[in-house]
Design a protein around this motif. Structure first.
Motif, short mmCIF file in Angstrom:
data_model
loop_
_atom_site.label_atom_id
_atom_site.label_comp_id
_atom_site.label_asym_id
_atom_site.label_seq_id
_atom_site.Cartn_x
_atom_site.Cartn_y
_atom_site.Cartn_z
N LEU A 200 -8.22 55.86 17.05
CA LEU A 200 -7.30 56.60 16.19
C LEU A 200 -7.29 58.09 16.54
O LEU A 200 -6.22 58.73 16.59
CB LEU A 200 -7.69 56.40 14.73
CG LEU A 200 -6.79 57.04 13.68
CD1 LEU A 200 -5.38 56.51 13.79
CD2 LEU A 200 -7.36 56.82 12.27
N THR A 201 -8.46 58.66 16.81
CA THR A 201 -8.53 60.07 17.20
C THR A 201 -7.83 60.31 18.53
O THR A 201 -7.09 61.30 18.69
CB THR A 201 -10.00 60.51 17.28
OG1 THR A 201 -10.63 60.26 16.04
CG2 THR A 201 -10.09 61.99 17.62
N ALA A 202 -8.03 59.43 19.48
CA ALA A 202 -7.38 59.58 20.77
C ALA A 202 -5.87 59.44 20.65
O ALA A 202 -5.11 60.15 21.32
CB ALA A 202 -7.93 58.54 21.75
N PHE A 203 -5.41 58.55 19.78
CA PHE A 203 -3.98 58.39 19.57
C PHE A 203 -3.37 59.64 18.94
O PHE A 203 -2.24 60.03 19.29
CB PHE A 203 -3.72 57.17 18.69
CG PHE A 203 -2.28 56.95 18.36
CD1 PHE A 203 -1.40 56.43 19.31
CD2 PHE A 203 -1.79 57.28 17.10
CE1 PHE A 203 -0.05 56.24 19.00
CE2 PHE A 203 -0.45 57.09 16.79
CZ PHE A 203 0.42 56.57 17.74
N ARG A 204 -4.07 60.27 18.03
CA ARG A 204 -3.54 61.51 17.43
C ARG A 204 -3.42 62.63 18.45
O ARG A 204 -2.42 63.35 18.49
CB ARG A 204 -4.45 61.93 16.28
CG ARG A 204 -4.36 61.03 15.05
CD ARG A 204 -5.34 61.46 13.99
NE ARG A 204 -5.24 60.61 12.80
CZ ARG A 204 -6.05 60.69 11.75
NH1 ARG A 204 -7.04 61.61 11.73
NH2 ARG A 204 -5.90 59.89 10.71
N TRP A 205 -4.44 62.77 19.31
CA TRP A 205 -4.36 63.79 20.34
C TRP A 205 -3.28 63.46 21.37
O TRP A 205 -2.62 64.36 21.91
CB TRP A 205 -5.71 63.94 21.02
CG TRP A 205 -6.68 64.76 20.23
CD1 TRP A 205 -7.74 64.32 19.51
CD2 TRP A 205 -6.64 66.18 20.06
NE1 TRP A 205 -8.39 65.37 18.90
CE2 TRP A 205 -7.73 66.53 19.22
CE3 TRP A 205 -5.81 67.19 20.52
CZ2 TRP A 205 -8.00 67.84 18.86
CZ3 TRP A 205 -6.07 68.50 20.16
CH2 TRP A 205 -7.15 68.82 19.33
N PHE A 206 -3.10 62.20 21.64
CA PHE A 206 -2.01 61.80 22.55
C PHE A 206 -0.65 62.14 21.94
O PHE A 206 0.24 62.61 22.66
CB PHE A 206 -2.11 60.30 22.83
CG PHE A 206 -1.01 59.78 23.70
CD1 PHE A 206 -1.04 59.94 25.08
CD2 PHE A 206 0.09 59.13 23.14
CE1 PHE A 206 -0.02 59.47 25.88
CE2 PHE A 206 1.11 58.66 23.93
CZ PHE A 206 1.06 58.83 25.31
N SER A 207 -0.49 61.93 20.66
CA SER A 207 0.78 62.26 20.00
C SER A 207 1.02 63.77 20.01
O SER A 207 2.15 64.23 20.24
CB SER A 207 0.77 61.74 18.56
OG SER A 207 0.61 60.34 18.53
N ARG A 208 -0.02 64.55 19.79
CA ARG A 208 0.13 66.00 19.83
C ARG A 208 0.47 66.50 21.23
O ARG A 208 1.31 67.41 21.40
CB ARG A 208 -1.14 66.67 19.33
CG ARG A 208 -1.44 66.41 17.86
CD ARG A 208 -2.82 66.90 17.47
NE ARG A 208 -3.14 66.58 16.08
CZ ARG A 208 -4.34 66.78 15.53
NH1 ARG A 208 -5.33 67.30 16.26
NH2 ARG A 208 -4.53 66.45 14.26
N THR A 209 -0.14 65.89 22.23
CA THR A 209 0.18 66.27 23.60
C THR A 209 1.63 65.94 23.94
O THR A 209 2.34 66.72 24.58
CB THR A 209 -0.76 65.55 24.58
OG1 THR A 209 -2.11 65.86 24.25
CG2 THR A 209 -0.48 65.97 26.01
#
Length: 400
Positions: A200-209
């Motif tokens: 979930l944390t990696a997905f949030r950072w991917f969305s922000r990128t």
């Protein structure tokens, strides 16, 4: 006679003011360059999204999985339909501009027909190739509605801004496709592991990128289109340089974010039945749909604000001070550069300007002295008290 002349004198200054009003009120329309290329790219992207959605729905097999796949593909198909409808409407608007059709009513009708035609073809493809079912019908109708809305938006008068929004929207799609292609390496870079929290944390950072890269691409491409293609279009049409103000760059940079927000609104209104069916399957599906919906809204807002901010900053970098634009630097700066800092401005004035009587007397003394010497060769005077050359001098010499 006096009253008539007075009336003509007072009414004369009012007449030349009237022709200036139409020039500022209704600027001429300018065809957007590269509209046909943008329309072909938008049609290709819509075809790719329809094919991708068909592949996902067809491979699911089970009805419940088909509904979930349709819900996942719905936002992408709607956003592609919006951009495609606007691009097709822009091409027809350019054609009407070249034909000399300037009125708003026929242009609006042509834009509406362009959006309806694009939406009808998209809905026909969805209906014939996706199969049957309520979710498929909702997907086809929502696609047609999105293309119609995009066609109406593409018929706005400022064609350069519309074309910049379409180009920036295609750039956002390209950035999203590139990041989704490399999604697994990027998620691993952000620490995606076996646990749900790390994923979930990696997905949030991917969305922000993705939002950051999409906003930067939208703002830069919108600025570049308005700067290059806009100037070329106006020079060809009116032989003048375009005077696009900062609101045009602001709207063009924020346009892709507005399109994404409009797509989300259509997804939650026209496609609400598909989302309801997908969320009713299980609690996990409902939570996934809620998470994806919030992520799409955050993505649209970030693209909107970051795209507009990037376009405004890029436009501000091109502005020059008024002194540099006119090419006439102020006078005190030239005096400082010459090394005369702190000097009195009156020091550089010529002596002739300070005491005009001295300079005026010098050129008259010599010619008068020569005149006296020519008339009286035997005179011993120095010429200080001589007679002017215009007066007769025999009177003074007869006394001696």
């Amino acid at each position: 006679m006096t009253k008539e002349s007075g009336t003509t004198a007072t009414s004369a200054p009012d007449q030349p003011v009237e022709p200036e009003a139409p020039v500022t009120a209704a600027p001429p329309l300018v065809p957007a360059p590269g509209a046909l290329v943008l329309a072909l790219l938008a049609l290709g992207w819509l075809a790719a999204m329809l094919w991708s959605a068909k592949a996902e729905i067809s491979s699911s097999g089970i009805t419940s999985m088909a509904i979930t796949s349709a819900a996942y593909a719905l936002p992408g198909v709607i956003s592609a339909s919006l951009v495609c409808g606007a691009a097709v409407s822009l091409v027809l608007g350019n054609l009407m501009t070249r034909l000399g059709i300037w009125r708003s009513t026929p242009r609006f009708l042509v834009s509406l027909v362009a959006g309806l035609a694009t939406g009808f073809l998209s809905a026909l493809v969805v209906t014939l190739s996706y199969g049957e079912g309520s979710a498929i019908m909702v997907l086809a109708g929502t696609t047609a509605a999105a293309a119609t809305v995009g066609g109406i938006a593409g018929g706005l008068r400022n064609t350069l801004v519309v074309a910049a929004v379409v180009a920036a929207g295609l750039a956002v799609f390209a950035v999203g496709f590139a990041l989704s292609y490399f999604q697994d390496p990027v998620l691993n870079l952000y620490g995606s592991g076996d646990t749900q929290a790390s994923q979930l944390t990696a997905f949030r950072w991917f969305s922000r990128t993705s939002s950051l890269a999409s906003g930067l691409a939208a703002g830069l491409l919108a600025f570049g289109y308005l700067r290059v293609a806009g100037r070329r279009a106006v020079e060809r049409a009116t032989d003048t340089v375009p005077s696009l103000r900062w609101p045009a760059y602001l709207i063009a940079g924020a346009g892709p974010g507005l399109l994404l927000l409009a797509a989300e609104v259509l997804t939650r209104t026209a496609g609400a039945e598909v989302l309801r069916l997908a969320g009713a399957l299980s609690e996990a599906d409902r939570a996934a749909q809620s998470l994806l919906g919030g992520s799409r809204i955050n993505h649209a807002l970030l693209v909107l604000f970051l795209g507009s901010l990037t376009a405004i900053i890029a436009f501000g970098r091109t502005l020059r001070p008024a002194e540099e634009s006119t090419g006439t630097p102020p006078g005190p700066r030239d005096a400082d550069r010459d090394g005369s800092e702190g000097a009195d401005p009156a020091d550089g004035i010529d002596d002739a300007a300070k005491d005009p009587t001295d300079k005026a007397a010098e050129p008259t003394d010599e010619p008068t002295a020569t005149t006296d010497e020519a008339t009286a060769p035997g005179d011993d005077r120095t010429g200080d008290d001589h007679q002017p050359a215009d007066r007769p001098e025999p009177v003074g010499k007869a006394g001696r």
